[in-house]
Design a protein around this motif. Structure first.
Motif, PDB file in Angstrom:
ATOM      1  N   ILE A 126       0.862  -1.195  -0.075  1.00  0.00           N
ATOM      2  CA  ILE A 126       0.010  -0.042   0.078  1.00  0.00           C
ATOM      3  C   ILE A 126       0.910   1.373   0.066  1.00  0.00           C
ATOM      4  O   ILE A 126       1.643   1.538   0.811  1.00  0.00           O
ATOM      5  CB  ILE A 126      -0.906  -0.051   1.371  1.00  0.00           C
ATOM      6  N   ILE A 127       0.668   1.944  -0.951  1.00  0.00           N
ATOM      7  CA  ILE A 127       1.245   3.330  -1.053  1.00  0.00           C
ATOM      8  C   ILE A 127       0.353   4.541  -1.010  1.00  0.00           C
ATOM      9  O   ILE A 127      -0.571   4.447  -1.834  1.00  0.00           O
ATOM     10  CB  ILE A 127       2.214   3.640  -2.116  1.00  0.00           C
ATOM     11  N   GLU A 128       0.430   5.378  -0.006  1.00  0.00           N
ATOM     12  CA  GLU A 128      -0.634   6.511  -0.032  1.00  0.00           C
ATOM     13  C   GLU A 128       0.087   7.653  -0.377  1.00  0.00           C
ATOM     14  O   GLU A 128       1.251   7.837  -0.360  1.00  0.00           O
ATOM     15  CB  GLU A 128      -0.847   6.692   1.667  1.00  0.00           C
ATOM     16  N   GLY A 129      -0.839   8.443  -1.182  1.00  0.00           N
ATOM     17  CA  GLY A 129      -0.410   9.571  -1.599  1.00  0.00           C
ATOM     18  C   GLY A 129      -1.501  10.235  -2.618  1.00  0.00           C
ATOM     19  O   GLY A 129      -2.740   9.636  -2.496  1.00  0.00           O
ATOM     20  N   GLU A 130      -1.087  11.342  -3.175  1.00  0.00           N
ATOM     21  CA  GLU A 130      -2.216  12.016  -3.857  1.00  0.00           C
ATOM     22  C   GLU A 130      -1.818  11.912  -5.404  1.00  0.00           C
ATOM     23  O   GLU A 130      -0.581  11.887  -5.881  1.00  0.00           O
ATOM     24  CB  GLU A 130      -2.384  13.488  -3.834  1.00  0.00           C
ATOM     25  N   PHE A 131      -2.937  11.816  -6.402  1.00  0.00           N
ATOM     26  CA  PHE A 131      -2.677  11.568  -7.617  1.00  0.00           C
ATOM     27  C   PHE A 131      -3.801  12.054  -8.474  1.00  0.00           C
ATOM     28  O   PHE A 131      -4.945  12.075  -7.957  1.00  0.00           O
ATOM     29  CB  PHE A 131      -2.317  10.109  -8.332  1.00  0.00           C
ATOM     30  N   THR A 132      -3.740  12.281  -9.754  1.00  0.00           N
ATOM     31  CA  THR A 132      -4.751  12.716 -10.780  1.00  0.00           C
ATOM     32  C   THR A 132      -4.603  11.849 -11.976  1.00  0.00           C
ATOM     33  O   THR A 132      -3.736  11.631 -12.469  1.00  0.00           O
ATOM     34  CB  THR A 132      -4.163  14.309 -11.350  1.00  0.00           C
ATOM     35  N   VAL A 133      -5.810  11.393 -12.224  1.00  0.00           N
ATOM     36  CA  VAL A 133      -6.241  10.672 -13.363  1.00  0.00           C
ATOM     37  C   VAL A 133      -6.891  11.443 -14.404  1.00  0.00           C
ATOM     38  O   VAL A 133      -7.662  12.122 -14.225  1.00  0.00           O
ATOM     39  CB  VAL A 133      -7.026   9.525 -12.868  1.00  0.00           C
ATOM     40  N   GLU A 134      -6.244  11.553 -15.352  1.00  0.00           N
ATOM     41  CA  GLU A 134      -6.856  12.402 -16.689  1.00  0.00           C
ATOM     42  C   GLU A 134      -7.452  11.332 -17.725  1.00  0.00           C
ATOM     43  O   GLU A 134      -6.923  10.353 -18.259  1.00  0.00           O
ATOM     44  CB  GLU A 134      -5.757  13.027 -17.342  1.00  0.00           C
ATOM     45  N   THR A 135      -8.801  11.751 -17.867  1.00  0.00           N
ATOM     46  CA  THR A 135      -9.509  10.682 -18.859  1.00  0.00           C
ATOM     47  C   THR A 135     -10.381  11.922 -19.658  1.00  0.00           C
ATOM     48  O   THR A 135     -11.208  12.423 -19.317  1.00  0.00           O
ATOM     49  CB  THR A 135     -10.481   9.562 -18.181  1.00  0.00           C
TER      50      THR A 135
END
Length: 152
Positions: A126-135
């Motif tokens: 498990i890696i916690e963090g913030e990310f952005t998904v572009e679709t």
């Protein structure tokens, strides 16, 4: 403390004897070159340690990792090795090289976590963090959530 009075003349005599032996072995010019090179290295080491040695020791204490007393005294060892390199002779150069060896002693702190890190059970993947998904030019922001995305 009373042995320091005897240690300094003995060290000075050993330095003179080592200079004579090395100059007989490899030649006087090369012995002088090595002595000047060690003096230059010692001065270079002293100029570069500055306050960073003190900050290094404080940062090591502040991390709370398993730290040995030998590692904690690294800035002191470094400065002492630089002073020994500045003194002419080969016996002090050998002591300086021994001080600069990366030897770690027994851990002195009581904490169990270290930077090399043994992970907790069940949280290895498990890696916690913030990310952005572009679709399709649409951005969705996810924060701290676990989402299993299929491979593209």
């Amino acid at each position: 403390m009373r042995y320091i009075g005897w240690a300094l003349p003995i060290l000075a005599a050993l330095e003179v004897i080592s200079i004579i032996l090395v100059s007989n072995l490899i030649g006087g010019g090369w012995a002088l070159f090595i002595i000047l090179l060690s003096i230059f290295c010692g001065i270079f080491m002293l100029r570069n340690i500055g306050l960073s040695g003190l900050f290094l020791a404080m940062a090591t204490i502040r991390t709370g990792n398993n730290v040995s007393l030998y590692q904690l005294l690294w800035p002191v060892r470094y400065i002492l090795a630089a002073i020994l390199l500045i003194s002419p002779g080969f016996v002090s150069d050998i002591f300086a090289a021994l001080l600069l060896l990366p030897i770690s002693g027994k851990s002195q702190t009581g904490t169990n976590h270290s930077f090399s890190g043994s992970s907790q059970a069940g949280q290895e993947d498990i890696i916690e963090g913030e990310f952005t998904v572009e679709t399709d030019n649409e951005q969705t922001r996810h924060s701290g959530t676990q989402q299993h995305l299929p491979p593209e």
